[in-house]
Design a protein around this motif. Sequence first.
Motif, short mmCIF file in Angstrom:
data_model
loop_
_atom_site.label_atom_id
_atom_site.label_comp_id
_atom_site.label_asym_id
_atom_site.label_seq_id
_atom_site.Cartn_x
_atom_site.Cartn_y
_atom_site.Cartn_z
N ASN A 22 0.80 -1.22 0.00
CA ASN A 22 0.00 0.00 0.00
C ASN A 22 0.84 1.27 0.00
N ILE A 23 2.12 1.14 0.22
CA ILE A 23 2.98 2.32 0.29
C ILE A 23 3.55 2.58 -1.10
N PRO A 24 3.50 3.82 -1.56
CA PRO A 24 3.97 4.11 -2.92
C PRO A 24 5.48 3.93 -3.09
N ASN A 25 5.88 3.67 -4.33
CA ASN A 25 7.28 3.41 -4.64
C ASN A 25 8.22 4.55 -4.27
N GLU A 26 7.74 5.79 -4.28
CA GLU A 26 8.64 6.89 -3.91
C GLU A 26 9.09 6.81 -2.46
N GLU A 27 8.41 5.98 -1.67
CA GLU A 27 8.80 5.76 -0.27
C GLU A 27 9.69 4.52 -0.12
N LYS A 28 10.13 3.94 -1.23
CA LYS A 28 10.88 2.68 -1.22
C LYS A 28 12.12 2.76 -0.33
N SER A 30 12.79 5.04 2.01
CA SER A 30 12.60 5.67 3.30
C SER A 30 11.62 4.85 4.14
N LEU A 31 10.34 5.08 4.00
CA LEU A 31 9.36 4.41 4.87
C LEU A 31 9.33 2.90 4.65
N ILE A 32 9.32 2.46 3.41
CA ILE A 32 9.27 1.02 3.15
C ILE A 32 10.47 0.32 3.76
N SER A 33 11.64 0.87 3.52
CA SER A 33 12.87 0.27 4.06
C SER A 33 12.82 0.23 5.59
N GLN A 34 12.39 1.34 6.19
CA GLN A 34 12.37 1.41 7.65
C GLN A 34 11.37 0.44 8.28
N ILE A 35 10.18 0.35 7.69
CA ILE A 35 9.16 -0.52 8.29
C ILE A 35 9.54 -2.00 8.12
N ILE A 36 10.18 -2.33 7.00
CA ILE A 36 10.64 -3.71 6.81
C ILE A 36 11.74 -4.01 7.81
N ILE A 64 15.97 -4.53 23.18
CA ILE A 64 16.16 -3.98 21.84
C ILE A 64 15.00 -4.40 20.93
N ALA A 65 14.56 -5.64 21.07
CA ALA A 65 13.41 -6.12 20.30
C ALA A 65 12.18 -5.28 20.62
N ARG A 66 12.01 -4.96 21.88
CA ARG A 66 10.87 -4.13 22.29
C ARG A 66 10.96 -2.74 21.67
N GLY A 67 12.16 -2.18 21.62
CA GLY A 67 12.35 -0.89 20.96
C GLY A 67 12.01 -0.96 19.48
N SER A 68 12.42 -2.03 18.82
CA SER A 68 12.11 -2.21 17.40
C SER A 68 10.62 -2.37 17.18
N LEU A 69 9.96 -3.01 18.13
CA LEU A 69 8.51 -3.17 18.05
C LEU A 69 7.81 -1.81 18.05
N PHE A 70 8.26 -0.93 18.94
CA PHE A 70 7.68 0.41 19.00
C PHE A 70 8.07 1.25 17.77
N GLU A 71 9.29 1.06 17.27
CA GLU A 71 9.68 1.74 16.05
C GLU A 71 8.77 1.33 14.90
N ASN A 72 8.47 0.04 14.82
CA ASN A 72 7.60 -0.45 13.76
C ASN A 72 6.22 0.17 13.86
N LEU A 73 5.71 0.27 15.08
CA LEU A 73 4.40 0.89 15.29
C LEU A 73 4.41 2.34 14.83
N ASP A 74 5.49 3.06 15.12
CA ASP A 74 5.59 4.45 14.70
C ASP A 74 5.59 4.57 13.17
N HIS A 75 6.28 3.67 12.49
CA HIS A 75 6.26 3.68 11.03
C HIS A 75 4.85 3.42 10.51
N ALA A 76 4.11 2.56 11.18
CA ALA A 76 2.73 2.29 10.78
C ALA A 76 1.85 3.52 11.01
N ILE A 77 2.11 4.25 12.07
CA ILE A 77 1.38 5.49 12.32
C ILE A 77 1.65 6.49 11.19
#
Length: 117
Positions: A22-28, A30-36, A64-77
Motif C-alpha cells: 500500500n505504500i507508494p514506490n517513492e517511499e521505497k 525511506s518508509l518502506i525500508s524502515q518498516i521492513i 532492543i526487540a521491544r524498541g524495534s517493536l515500537f519503532e515499527n508501530l511508529d512507522h505504521a502510524i
Amino acid sequence: DLGCWKEARNLRLFVKTSIISNIPNEEKYSLISQIIRSSRSVGNNITEGYGRYNFQENIQFWRIARGSLFENLDHAIIALDEGYITQEIFDDLKDIHSKALLILNGYIKYLKNQKLK
C-alpha cells in the motif's frame, strides 16, 4: 517455539503482506525500508537474545526487540497519517504489536526473576 518469536513473525509477515503493497514506490528507500527493517529486527533480536546463555545479555536483546517493536508501530502510524494504509490495517497491526509486547514484557520479567535466584 517461543510465543514472542511467533508474534514477531506474524508482525513481519503482516507488514509484508498488508502494509508494504500500500505504500507508494517513492517511499521505497525511506518508509518502506524502515518498516521492513524494524519488523525484521524484532524477531532477529529475540532470536539473538534467546541464543545467549547469560540472563543479562538475553534481557538486553529482548529490550532492543521491544524498541524495534515500537519503532515499527511508529512507522505504521506514519503510513496511516500519510493515507497509505487504512485504520483497519493499522488496528490489525496494533493487535499484533500488543500481543508481542505483552509476551516480550512477560519474558523480560521472567528473566529478571531468574537472574535474581
